[in-house]
Design a protein around this motif. Sequence first.
Motif, mmCIF file in Angstrom:
data_model
loop_
_atom_site.group_PDB
_atom_site.id
_atom_site.type_symbol
_atom_site.label_atom_id
_atom_site.label_comp_id
_atom_site.label_asym_id
_atom_site.label_seq_id
_atom_site.Cartn_x
_atom_site.Cartn_y
_atom_site.Cartn_z
ATOM 1 N N VAL A 1 -9.735 1.424 3.851
ATOM 2 C CA VAL A 1 -9.709 2.838 4.644
ATOM 3 C C VAL A 1 -8.623 2.560 6.112
ATOM 4 N N THR A 2 -7.929 3.533 6.282
ATOM 5 C CA THR A 2 -6.954 3.248 7.450
ATOM 6 C C THR A 2 -7.707 4.001 8.963
ATOM 7 N N GLU A 3 -7.261 3.704 9.837
ATOM 8 C CA GLU A 3 -7.531 4.011 11.165
ATOM 9 C C GLU A 3 -7.343 5.587 11.061
ATOM 10 N N ARG A 4 -6.377 6.143 10.541
ATOM 11 C CA ARG A 4 -6.072 7.597 10.422
ATOM 12 C C ARG A 4 -6.891 8.377 9.357
ATOM 13 N N GLY A 5 -7.671 7.736 8.699
ATOM 14 C CA GLY A 5 -8.619 8.410 7.678
ATOM 15 C C GLY A 5 -8.002 8.447 6.343
ATOM 16 N N THR A 6 -6.901 7.659 5.953
ATOM 17 C CA THR A 6 -6.690 7.495 4.398
ATOM 18 C C THR A 6 -7.294 6.522 3.656
ATOM 19 N N PHE A 7 -8.189 7.137 2.514
ATOM 20 C CA PHE A 7 -9.061 6.190 1.841
ATOM 21 C C PHE A 7 -8.394 5.767 0.541
ATOM 22 N N LEU A 8 -8.266 4.577 0.205
ATOM 23 C CA LEU A 8 -7.626 4.021 -0.847
ATOM 24 C C LEU A 8 -8.461 3.101 -1.852
ATOM 25 N N ILE A 9 -8.128 3.044 -3.144
ATOM 26 C CA ILE A 9 -8.647 2.480 -4.046
ATOM 27 C C ILE A 9 -7.780 1.621 -4.913
ATOM 28 N N ASP A 10 -8.117 0.302 -5.184
ATOM 29 C CA ASP A 10 -7.248 -0.646 -5.673
ATOM 30 C C ASP A 10 -7.928 -0.556 -7.269
ATOM 31 N N ALA A 11 -7.656 0.468 -8.026
ATOM 32 C CA ALA A 11 -8.369 0.675 -9.324
ATOM 33 C C ALA A 11 -8.000 -0.193 -10.343
ATOM 34 N N ASP A 12 -8.948 -0.710 -10.899
ATOM 35 C CA ASP A 12 -8.954 -1.593 -12.067
ATOM 36 C C ASP A 12 -8.460 -1.020 -13.246
ATOM 37 N N PRO A 13 -7.363 -1.642 -13.882
ATOM 38 C CA PRO A 13 -6.779 -0.828 -15.111
ATOM 39 C C PRO A 13 -7.955 -0.462 -16.445
ATOM 40 N N GLU A 14 -9.084 -1.667 -16.296
ATOM 41 C CA GLU A 14 -10.160 -1.139 -17.348
ATOM 42 C C GLU A 14 -10.922 -0.280 -16.950
ATOM 43 N N ARG A 15 -10.861 0.188 -15.721
ATOM 44 C CA ARG A 15 -11.855 1.498 -15.413
ATOM 45 C C ARG A 15 -10.991 2.824 -15.235
ATOM 46 N N THR A 16 -9.643 2.835 -15.559
ATOM 47 C CA THR A 16 -8.975 4.139 -15.456
ATOM 48 C C THR A 16 -8.592 4.668 -16.840
ATOM 49 N N PRO A 17 -8.558 5.840 -16.666
ATOM 50 C CA PRO A 17 -8.527 6.701 -18.359
ATOM 51 C C PRO A 17 -7.197 6.264 -18.693
ATOM 52 N N LEU B 1 0.873 -1.292 -0.002
ATOM 53 C CA LEU B 1 0.048 -0.075 0.068
ATOM 54 C C LEU B 1 0.796 1.248 0.041
ATOM 55 N N PRO B 2 0.223 2.424 -0.449
ATOM 56 C CA PRO B 2 1.103 3.601 -0.576
ATOM 57 C C PRO B 2 1.013 4.355 0.873
ATOM 58 N N THR B 3 0.623 3.545 1.874
ATOM 59 C CA THR B 3 0.854 4.212 3.246
ATOM 60 C C THR B 3 0.937 3.046 4.304
ATOM 61 N N ASP B 4 1.744 3.329 5.343
ATOM 62 C CA ASP B 4 2.074 2.431 6.462
ATOM 63 C C ASP B 4 0.989 2.336 7.592
ATOM 64 N N GLU B 5 -0.076 3.135 7.383
ATOM 65 C CA GLU B 5 -1.086 3.444 8.674
ATOM 66 C C GLU B 5 -2.115 2.144 8.648
ATOM 67 N N PRO B 6 -2.238 1.597 9.933
ATOM 68 C CA PRO B 6 -2.916 0.493 10.245
ATOM 69 C C PRO B 6 -4.366 0.378 9.361
ATOM 70 N N VAL B 7 -4.628 -0.670 8.677
ATOM 71 C CA VAL B 7 -5.898 -0.703 7.888
ATOM 72 C C VAL B 7 -6.950 -0.937 8.995
ATOM 73 N N ALA B 8 -8.086 -0.224 8.802
ATOM 74 C CA ALA B 8 -9.205 -0.348 9.675
ATOM 75 C C ALA B 8 -10.274 -1.162 8.898
ATOM 76 N N ASP B 9 -10.416 -1.151 7.659
ATOM 77 C CA ASP B 9 -11.548 -1.945 7.285
ATOM 78 C C ASP B 9 -11.337 -1.993 5.728
ATOM 79 N N VAL B 10 -11.973 -3.124 4.910
ATOM 80 C CA VAL B 10 -11.867 -3.182 3.301
ATOM 81 C C VAL B 10 -13.359 -3.498 3.010
ATOM 82 N N GLY B 11 -13.554 -3.022 1.871
ATOM 83 C CA GLY B 11 -15.011 -3.159 1.353
ATOM 84 C C GLY B 11 -14.631 -3.010 -0.106
ATOM 85 N N TYR B 12 -15.971 -3.533 -1.000
ATOM 86 C CA TYR B 12 -15.899 -3.714 -2.347
ATOM 87 C C TYR B 12 -17.026 -2.969 -2.929
#
Length: 267
Positions: free
Chosen positions: A229-245, A211-222
Amino acid sequence: MGEMAEDRVYDERRGETVVYLATGQGVATVRVSSDRVGRFALARRCRARDVATVGDRVVVATAETVLAGPDPFESVGFGESVAVGTDGDGTPLAAGPDGTVARYRDSEWSSLGTVGDVRAIANGFVGAADGVFRVDGDALAPAGLADVRDVAAAGAPLAATDDGLYRLGNGWLREREGRFTVVATDADHAHAAAAELFARESGDEWEAVTLPTDEPVADVGYGECPYVVTERGTFLIDADPERTPDGAGGWRSRSLGLPDVAALAVL
């Protein structure tokens, strides 16, 4: 609590997913479109401890009550709560700090039983200090393990515990050693967090995720993609290449400035 700049432009051909976060400041919404994190705001100020989707609704465990929403979020009683989720039939469940687990049906809460220190509820499974419990009719049946931190039950049930990551097969089978705190699944993915995040695709082996952060992970969803999302409030997306410009895919991240994040739910 502010929103992102209004000039954040979305491709009109893409849908928008709303992700709900349980945080120390309240219930937050994050709007996501493909690989882009859009506007975010507080939908309800409170001390939110857990959040789950129930059909087209959202339920939230708070320090005062259980909320149901989202338009608007209103109390449905129960009192102080530490975890929310659903039984195997998609009916809301909630747990209190005393370990009481109850089902919400016909606008009333009915107790299913009491266990020690509930940490998570998912699709008819309850994870607690006492172990995993399964909703069995109008009661809870012990299902093994101990010191359970999280449970997931889309497909083969998984449990994150203080001594490993377990999958329910012919009994509980330990898939990885270590102290795991988060586990999540859907039809196509599975993630589990210890000191680092692991992912498993379509039944393959668990692999560490960078991940591009070392903050502890709070939860994962789909949603369209996996969200973290991390405990400190960083939100991350594992972007699908087919859905990115640019077709590149990979992790996108943004700090939301929200402390004490406990959980996420995708509506």
